[in-house]
Design an enzyme around this catalytic site. Structure first.
Site, PDB file in Angstrom:
ATOM      1  N   HIS A  16       0.965  -1.243  -0.054  1.00 43.63           N
ATOM      2  CA  HIS A  16       0.129   0.075   0.180  1.00 43.63           C
ATOM      3  C   HIS A  16       0.810   1.254   0.261  1.00 43.63           C
ATOM      4  O   HIS A  16       0.370   2.339  -0.368  1.00 43.63           O
ATOM      5  CB  HIS A  16      -1.008  -0.132   1.092  1.00 43.63           C
ATOM      6  CG  HIS A  16      -1.977  -0.999   1.057  1.00 43.63           C
ATOM      7  ND1 HIS A  16      -3.504  -0.635   1.057  1.00 43.63           N
ATOM      8  CD2 HIS A  16      -1.966  -2.394   0.987  1.00 43.63           C
ATOM      9  CE1 HIS A  16      -4.238  -1.876   0.704  1.00 43.63           C
ATOM     10  NE2 HIS A  16      -3.274  -2.676   1.070  1.00 43.63           N
ATOM     11  N   ASP A  46       3.505   9.435  -0.835  1.00 43.49           N
ATOM     12  CA  ASP A  46       2.404   8.522  -0.522  1.00 43.49           C
ATOM     13  C   ASP A  46       2.159   7.510  -1.249  1.00 43.49           C
ATOM     14  O   ASP A  46       2.133   7.500  -2.712  1.00 43.49           O
ATOM     15  CB  ASP A  46       1.108   9.674  -0.232  1.00 43.49           C
ATOM     16  CG  ASP A  46       0.257   9.358   0.897  1.00 43.49           C
ATOM     17  OD1 ASP A  46      -0.097   8.035   1.175  1.00 43.49           O
ATOM     18  OD2 ASP A  46      -0.424   9.943   1.042  1.00 43.49           O
TER      19      ASP A  46
HETATM   20  O1  F6P Z   1      -0.665   1.749   3.747  1.00 41.85           O
HETATM   21  C1  F6P Z   1      -0.348   2.524   4.924  1.00 41.85           C
HETATM   22  C2  F6P Z   1      -1.278   2.053   6.288  1.00 41.85           C
HETATM   23  O2  F6P Z   1      -1.124   0.514   6.453  1.00 41.85           O
HETATM   24  C3  F6P Z   1      -2.514   2.345   5.779  1.00 41.85           C
HETATM   25  O3  F6P Z   1      -3.636   1.529   5.854  1.00 41.85           O
HETATM   26  C4  F6P Z   1      -2.828   3.611   6.905  1.00 41.85           C
HETATM   27  O4  F6P Z   1      -2.926   4.822   6.371  1.00 41.85           O
HETATM   28  C5  F6P Z   1      -1.637   3.452   7.843  1.00 41.85           C
HETATM   29  O5  F6P Z   1      -0.734   2.852   7.204  1.00 41.85           O
HETATM   30  C6  F6P Z   1      -2.456   2.901   9.034  1.00 41.85           C
HETATM   31  O6  F6P Z   1      -1.366   2.900   9.999  1.00 41.85           O
HETATM   32  P1  F6P Z   1      -1.388   2.175  11.381  1.00 41.85           P
HETATM   33  O7  F6P Z   1      -1.735   0.717  11.308  1.00 41.85           O
HETATM   34  O8  F6P Z   1       0.174   2.055  12.044  1.00 41.85           O
HETATM   35  O9  F6P Z   1      -2.202   2.876  12.420  1.00 41.85           O
END
Ligand code: F6P
Length: 483
Positions: free
Chosen positions: A168, A380
């Site tokens: 992602h 991003d």
């Molecule tokens: O893809 C990046 C990501 O996994 C997204 O789902 C989201 O923006 C973020 O990181 C979530 O972060 P965390 O799971 O550390 O709260």
């Protein structure tokens, strides 16, 4: 249709201890969860992941949280040390900054790698316990890049048909990737998947360049948009699959009466002003200080904006236990204070700052009410806020200012106003351009962006990834599938 098994670090909710035997359940926030959740809800299947709490998982609250999900949930537990060294450590103090080209923010602590491998092995075990041989296994994101390797080290992995992975976040260029102490081990682990999906063409190019440099024994064969890596007598397919959103759900949500009323209220709070929205998780990759500096620069150089534009900046707390995130919040607080201190009048405060997540209705109302979305990540993977903003513009109006380094720029670039988040003056000039844009031009651009976001939505994303994966499952020799 084969059963879908989603594997990701985070489940779509987080359990938090609120005192003895008391637990709160909050929906998880972020791109991965908001994209994958509607898909599993629609298709059914299994989601393997961590419910966000260290230590034993409380069974009662878990059952409560998953009762109406519409799919099975298999929780993976992390001890406090694992949370610190795998989640905060390797995932978010090594891979996250490095893959966002911010290598100075990395903490290459050797113990983190061992925790990363160990937790990935735990995920592999959970897959083996939950999956049947014809299930479609789809592993997500940077926390779990070692899972296929762990599966292959376990003989039962031979029963699984095809192992697929989607990243992602961005994949970095090779001169940055080469800083990673485990670069070869990590690439080798990635090459144990059968299909590797990325957000953009640029990420695919970077991955292939790294493979060529670090793994000379692997052979990359590229024909137009099709890329195959031959490695250890296997074929690994590589492609880009830009993630989308559930367009209809955002559009319909934006149409509802409560959202319309809240959006009118918001507009009435700032009469005669154009509203500009920034909405991000608290993260140094999101370019929030750069955005605030650009707004300050625009107010300094273009007095016509004073009293006429308000920046609504929403910052959702995240990864609060990493010290760098604290420092970063202090920086934002100081900048907001400086701008409001310098420019506010008795009638107008330039920055409205919320350090909290908004509920869905309120968020949609903000998308509907704001004339400009100002989205400026330093880098991003995709940035779904940009797409959500377009989906909620049911009046076909609104301008998107977007960083050229967001994955979404590849799809939205003809109509979004692209900026370099490191160029403060250019961003300030772009604010003015958006402020002065004629309604006709604004509508024409927004219509085209909405068409794209509607067409290449989250279901399109899943279908294209699953189609690529299923073609592959058919070509994986039976011998390997049924050993
Ligand atoms: O893809 C990046 C990501 O996994 C997204 O789902 C989201 O923006 C973020 O990181 C979530 O972060 P965390 O799971 O550390 O709260």
């Amino acid at each position: 249709m084969n059963r879908l098994i989603i594997v990701s670090n985070r489940l779509p909710f987080a359990l938090d201890s609120a005192g003895e035997d008391l637990w709160t359940v909050t929906p998880a926030f972020g791109g991965l969860v908001s994209a994958v959740e509607p898909v599993l809800r629609e298709r059914g299947g299994t989601w393997i992941g961590w419910p966000g709490t260290a230590g034993e998982i409380p069974q009662g609250p878990l059952a409560e949280a998953t009762r109406d999900a519409g799919y099975n949930v298999v929780p993976v537990a992390l001890s406090e040390t694992e949370r610190n060294e795998f989640y905060y450590g390797y995932s978010n103090e090594v891979i996250w900054p490095l893959f966002h080209d911010l290598q100075n923010f990395c903490n290459f602590e050797p113990a983190y790698w061992h925790a990363y491998k160990q937790v990935n092995e735990r995920y592999a075990d959970a897959i083996i316990r939950s999956a049947r041989s014809d299930d479609f296994i789809w592993v997500h994101d940077y926390h779990l890049m070692y899972v296929a390797q762990a599966l292959r080290e376990r003989s039962t992995s031979q029963n699984l048909s095809a192992l697929t992975f989607f990243l992602h976040i961005p994949f970095p260029p090779s001169d940055i990737f080469s800083k990673l102490p485990q670069q070869r081990r990590l690439l080798r682990a990635l090459l144990q998947f059968d299909l590797l999906g990325f957000q953009t063409r640029r990420d695919v190019r970077n991955l292939l360049q790294c493979v060529r440099r670090v793994m000379p024994e692997a052979k990359v064969v590229s024909r137009a948009e099709t890329h195959v890596i031959r490695f250890e007598k296997r074929k690994i397919h590589v492609g880009h699959f830009p993630i989308g959103i559930d367009f209809d759900s955002f559009e319909n949500g934006a149409r509802c009466e409560a959202v319309a009323q809240r959006s009118q209220q918001l507009r009435a709070t700032f009469p005669d002003c154009q509203l500009m929205l920034g909405s991000d998780r608290l993260d140094y990759s999101k370019g929030i200080p750069e955005r605030l500096r650009a707004f300050r620069n625009a107010l300094e150089r273009y007095p016509e904006l004073r009293g006429r534009v308000v920046l609504i900046q929403i910052v959702v707390p995240s990864r609060v236990e990493i010290p760098r995130y604290h420092e970063f919040k202090d920086r934002i607080d100081r900048l907001v204070g400086d701008i409001n201190g310098r420019f506010s009048t008795s009638m107008w405060i330039p920055v409205q700052y919320h350090f909290r997540g908004l509920d869905r209705e309120d968020l949609l109302a903000h998308y509907r009410a704001c004339d400009i979305a100002f989205i400026t990540p330093l880098k991003d993977g995709m940035n779904l806020v940009a797409k959500e903003y377009c989906a909620c513009r049911i009046d076909q109006y609104g301008t998107l200012i977007l960083s050229q380094f967001a994955g979404a720029a590849e799809q939205l670039k003809p109509d979004a106003l692209l900026v370099n988040p490191y160029d403060i003056e250019q961003m300030a000039d772009t604010i003015v351009k958006a402020f002065r844009m004629s309604p006709a031009e604004c509508t024409a651009r927004m219509k085209r962006m909405r068409r794209m976001v509607r067409k290449e939505n989250v279901f399109w994303w899943v279908d294209s990834f699953l189609a690529a994966g299923s073609r592959l499952a058919r070509t994986v020799p039976r011998r390997r599938r049924n050993l």
